[in-house]
Design an enzyme around this catalytic site. Structure first.
Site, mmCIF file in Angstrom:
data_model
loop_
_atom_site.group_PDB
_atom_site.id
_atom_site.type_symbol
_atom_site.label_atom_id
_atom_site.label_comp_id
_atom_site.label_asym_id
_atom_site.label_seq_id
_atom_site.Cartn_x
_atom_site.Cartn_y
_atom_site.Cartn_z
ATOM 1 N N LYS A 106 0.831 -1.215 0.000
ATOM 2 C CA LYS A 106 0.000 0.000 0.000
ATOM 3 C C LYS A 106 0.864 1.263 0.000
ATOM 4 O O LYS A 106 0.626 2.181 -0.774
ATOM 5 C CB LYS A 106 -0.925 0.019 1.240
ATOM 6 N N ARG A 121 -9.378 0.865 9.147
ATOM 7 C CA ARG A 121 -8.903 -0.464 9.506
ATOM 8 C C ARG A 121 -9.928 -1.237 10.336
ATOM 9 O O ARG A 121 -9.674 -2.384 10.701
ATOM 10 C CB ARG A 121 -7.638 -0.314 10.336
ATOM 11 N N ARG A 146 12.212 -5.132 4.700
ATOM 12 C CA ARG A 146 12.110 -3.768 4.157
ATOM 13 C C ARG A 146 12.838 -2.726 5.008
ATOM 14 O O ARG A 146 12.972 -2.865 6.218
ATOM 15 C CB ARG A 146 10.650 -3.386 3.906
ATOM 16 N N ARG A 192 11.549 -0.290 10.595
ATOM 17 C CA ARG A 192 10.493 -0.077 11.584
ATOM 18 C C ARG A 192 10.617 -1.055 12.744
ATOM 19 O O ARG A 192 10.901 -2.230 12.544
ATOM 20 C CB ARG A 192 9.118 -0.243 10.910
ATOM 21 N N ARG A 242 0.162 -8.534 13.498
ATOM 22 C CA ARG A 242 -0.443 -7.533 12.605
ATOM 23 C C ARG A 242 -1.308 -8.209 11.544
ATOM 24 O O ARG A 242 -2.376 -7.703 11.195
ATOM 25 C CB ARG A 242 0.664 -6.686 11.972
HETATM 26 P P1 AMP Z 1 1.064 0.699 9.240
HETATM 27 O O1 AMP Z 1 2.174 1.661 9.010
HETATM 28 O O2 AMP Z 1 -0.162 1.020 8.445
HETATM 29 O O3 AMP Z 1 1.500 -0.751 9.083
HETATM 30 O O4 AMP Z 1 0.632 0.873 10.775
HETATM 31 C C1 AMP Z 1 1.521 0.571 11.824
HETATM 32 C C2 AMP Z 1 0.752 0.396 13.127
HETATM 33 O O5 AMP Z 1 0.085 1.616 13.467
HETATM 34 C C3 AMP Z 1 -0.356 -0.648 13.092
HETATM 35 O O6 AMP Z 1 0.127 -1.962 13.327
HETATM 36 C C4 AMP Z 1 -1.288 -0.141 14.194
HETATM 37 O O7 AMP Z 1 -0.783 -0.455 15.476
HETATM 38 C C5 AMP Z 1 -1.204 1.357 14.021
HETATM 39 N N1 AMP Z 1 -2.229 1.880 13.073
HETATM 40 C C6 AMP Z 1 -1.994 2.468 11.854
HETATM 41 N N2 AMP Z 1 -3.142 2.815 11.261
HETATM 42 C C7 AMP Z 1 -4.132 2.446 12.112
HETATM 43 C C8 AMP Z 1 -5.548 2.505 12.065
HETATM 44 N N3 AMP Z 1 -6.199 3.029 11.004
HETATM 45 N N4 AMP Z 1 -6.247 2.017 13.129
HETATM 46 C C9 AMP Z 1 -5.628 1.487 14.194
HETATM 47 N N5 AMP Z 1 -4.298 1.368 14.302
HETATM 48 C C10 AMP Z 1 -3.546 1.850 13.272
#
Ligand code: AMP
Length: 215
Positions: free
Chosen positions: A14, A89, A128, A162, A173
């Site tokens: 994404k 989400r 990554r 990360r 996740r």
């Molecule tokens: P991402 O960078 O999208 O993989 O997000 C990293 C982490 O941030 C996720 O594993 C969640 O803990 C938190 N997070 C990001 N976006 C959301 C969302 N829309 N709702 C809830 N938690 C989020």
């Protein structure tokens, strides 16, 4: 104005594709994950609340996320449109987004699901890394910089990984995705706005599929 949602599990691509669409469509990528990481780095109250949840691979509370995103889509750089990456989400987030957009007289143009195999996601995510200077994304196996240790885009020589991109957290996740996020696919299917692309294809081929949709 073009408003898009990219849906798919962690590692589906994404962020990579959102950055490409940002350049080609002249619209802005809104990644709630990036926003939360910035809050954690800044040591804000929101960051303090989110940190442990993110490290465990869970989802941050809907209230916090909805608050962050509703402020963000009102900013000036969103007026040509935006690509939502990592949001919504959960079903309450999808409903809150619909309400937010309706209030502003806006809607989503395309909701695109990136279809991938979970098993491949662990290798994608654990390999990554990102240029610390410009944020360009790379991968140990699939997308190395042309010159080892030097960013293709900006020449930067520092890279970051990360904290949540380890095999154990990735499993949590992926679990959170299937339990809490996958149900919103049918939410958008019912609205008749859902499209899908094959996220297992090569990066350029996925971009082509996306361009054919948003064209
Ligand atoms: P991402 O960078 O999208 O993989 O997000 C990293 C982490 O941030 C996720 O594993 C969640 O803990 C938190 N997070 C990001 N976006 C959301 C969302 N829309 N709702 C809830 N938690 C989020």
């Amino acid at each position: 104005m073009t408003n898009l949602i990219l849906l798919g599990p962690p590692g589906a691509g994404k962020g990579t594709q959102a950055k490409r669409l940002e350049d080609s469509l002249g619209i802005v990528q809104l990644s709630t994950g990036d926003m939360l990481r910035a809050e954690v780095a800044a040591g804000s109250d929101v960051g303090a609340k989110a940190k442990a949840v993110m490290e465990a691979g869970g989802l941050v509370s809907d209230d916090i996320i909805i608050d962050i995103i509703s402020g963000r889509i009102e900013q000036d750089d969103c007026k040509n449109g935006f690509i939502l990456d990592g949001f919504p989400r959960t079903t309450p987030q999808a409903e809150a987004l619909d309400a937010m957009l309706a209030e502003k007289g806006l809607g989503m143009d395309h909701v695109i699901e990136m279809q991938v195999d979970d098993e491949a996601m662990v290798e994608r995510i654990t390999g990554r890394f990102t240029c610390a200077q410009c944020g360009a994304g790379y991968h140990d196996t699939f997308q190395r910089p042309k010159v080892d240790g030097v960013c293709d885009k900006c020449g930067g020589t520092e890279f970051t990984r990360r904290a949540d991109d380890n095999a154990e957290t990735v499993r949590s996740r992926l679990g959170a995705y299937h339990e809490q996020t996958a149900p919103i696919i049918s939410y958008y299917e019912k609205q008749g706005v859902l499209k899908s692309v094959d996220g297992m294809a090569a990066i350029d081929a996925v971009t082509e599929q996306l361009n054919a949709i948003v064209g």
